[in-house]
Design a protein around this motif. Structure first.
Motif, short mmCIF file in Angstrom:
data_model
loop_
_atom_site.label_atom_id
_atom_site.label_comp_id
_atom_site.label_asym_id
_atom_site.label_seq_id
_atom_site.Cartn_x
_atom_site.Cartn_y
_atom_site.Cartn_z
N VAL A 186 8.28 3.38 -3.37
CA VAL A 186 7.28 4.10 -4.16
C VAL A 186 5.89 3.54 -3.90
O VAL A 186 4.92 4.30 -3.73
N THR A 187 5.77 2.23 -3.82
CA THR A 187 4.47 1.61 -3.58
C THR A 187 3.92 1.99 -2.21
O THR A 187 2.75 2.36 -2.08
N SER A 188 4.75 1.91 -1.19
CA SER A 188 4.26 2.22 0.16
C SER A 188 3.94 3.70 0.32
O SER A 188 2.95 4.06 0.95
N LEU A 189 4.75 4.59 -0.27
CA LEU A 189 4.46 6.02 -0.17
C LEU A 189 3.20 6.40 -0.96
O LEU A 189 2.40 7.22 -0.50
N THR A 190 3.01 5.80 -2.12
CA THR A 190 1.81 6.08 -2.91
C THR A 190 0.56 5.61 -2.17
O THR A 190 -0.44 6.33 -2.12
N ALA A 191 0.61 4.44 -1.59
CA ALA A 191 -0.54 3.93 -0.82
C ALA A 191 -0.80 4.82 0.40
O ALA A 191 -1.97 5.10 0.72
N LEU A 242 0.33 1.74 6.80
CA LEU A 242 1.08 2.18 5.62
C LEU A 242 2.21 3.13 5.99
O LEU A 242 3.24 3.16 5.32
N GLY A 243 2.06 3.89 7.06
CA GLY A 243 3.15 4.74 7.55
C GLY A 243 4.32 3.90 8.05
O GLY A 243 5.48 4.22 7.80
N LEU A 244 4.01 2.83 8.77
CA LEU A 244 5.07 1.92 9.22
C LEU A 244 5.75 1.24 8.03
O LEU A 244 6.98 1.07 8.02
N ALA A 245 4.96 0.87 7.03
CA ALA A 245 5.54 0.25 5.83
C ALA A 245 6.48 1.22 5.13
O ALA A 245 7.58 0.85 4.71
N ALA A 246 6.07 2.48 5.03
CA ALA A 246 6.93 3.48 4.40
C ALA A 246 8.18 3.73 5.22
O ALA A 246 9.29 3.85 4.67
N ALA A 247 8.04 3.78 6.53
CA ALA A 247 9.20 4.01 7.40
C ALA A 247 10.19 2.85 7.31
O ALA A 247 11.41 3.08 7.24
N VAL A 248 9.68 1.63 7.29
CA VAL A 248 10.56 0.46 7.19
C VAL A 248 11.34 0.49 5.88
O VAL A 248 12.52 0.16 5.84
#
Length: 115
Positions: free
Chosen positions: A20-25, A52-58
Motif C-alpha cells: 500500500v505504501t509503495s503503490l500510494t507513493a 517507486l515502480g520497482l518498489a511496487a513491483a518487488v
C-alpha cells in the motif's frame, strides 16, 4: 500451531503495508507535474517513477520478494513522502490549507486580536 499462524498473519500485514505504501507513493509521484520536480530541486519525475515502480513491483510479485528489496522500496517510499512530496506541494502551491483566508484565521473566522 498458534505461533505459526501469528507469524503468517504478521508477515501478511507487513507485506500489505509495504504494498500500500509503495503503490500510494507511485500514484502520488505520477500525479505531480514534471516541472515541479525541477523547481523543487529534486530528482526528475522519471527517476521517482522508476524507483517507486520497482518498489511496487518487488512488493507485488511474490517470487522476487526478498526482504532486503522490500525494505529498500519502503525506504524509497518514505523518502518520497517525507522529503519530495512536501517540496512538490510547496512549489505547486498545494499546501495544507484548503480554504481561503489569512494565516490568522481560526476555525470560526478571522482572529482580530480582541478588537
Amino acid at each position: 500451531m498458534l505461533a505459526d499462524n501469528f507469524d503468517f498473519g504478521l508477515m501478511m500485514i507487513t507485506r500489505l503495508v509495504f504494498v500500500v505504501t509503495s503503490l500510494t507513493a507511485l500514484v502520488m509521484a505520477a500525479m505531480a507535474r514534471e516541472d515541479a520536480y525541477r523547481a523543487a530541486d529534486k530528482k526528475t519525475k522519471s527517476f521517482w517513477l522508476i524507483i517507486l515502480g520497482l518498489a511496487a513491483a518487488v512488493n507485488l510479485i511474490p517470487f522476487i520478494s526478498m526482504l532486503f528489496l522490500s525494505i529498500a522500496g519502503l525506504i524509497a517510499a518514505i523518502v518520497f513522502f517525507v522529503d519530495v512530496r512536501p517540496a512538490l506541494q510547496q512549489v505547486s502551491g498545494g499546501g495544507g490549507r484548503r480554504g481561503r483566508g489569512s494565516s490568522s484565521d481560526g476555525p470560526y473566522g478571522p482572529w482580530n486580536g480582541g478588537r
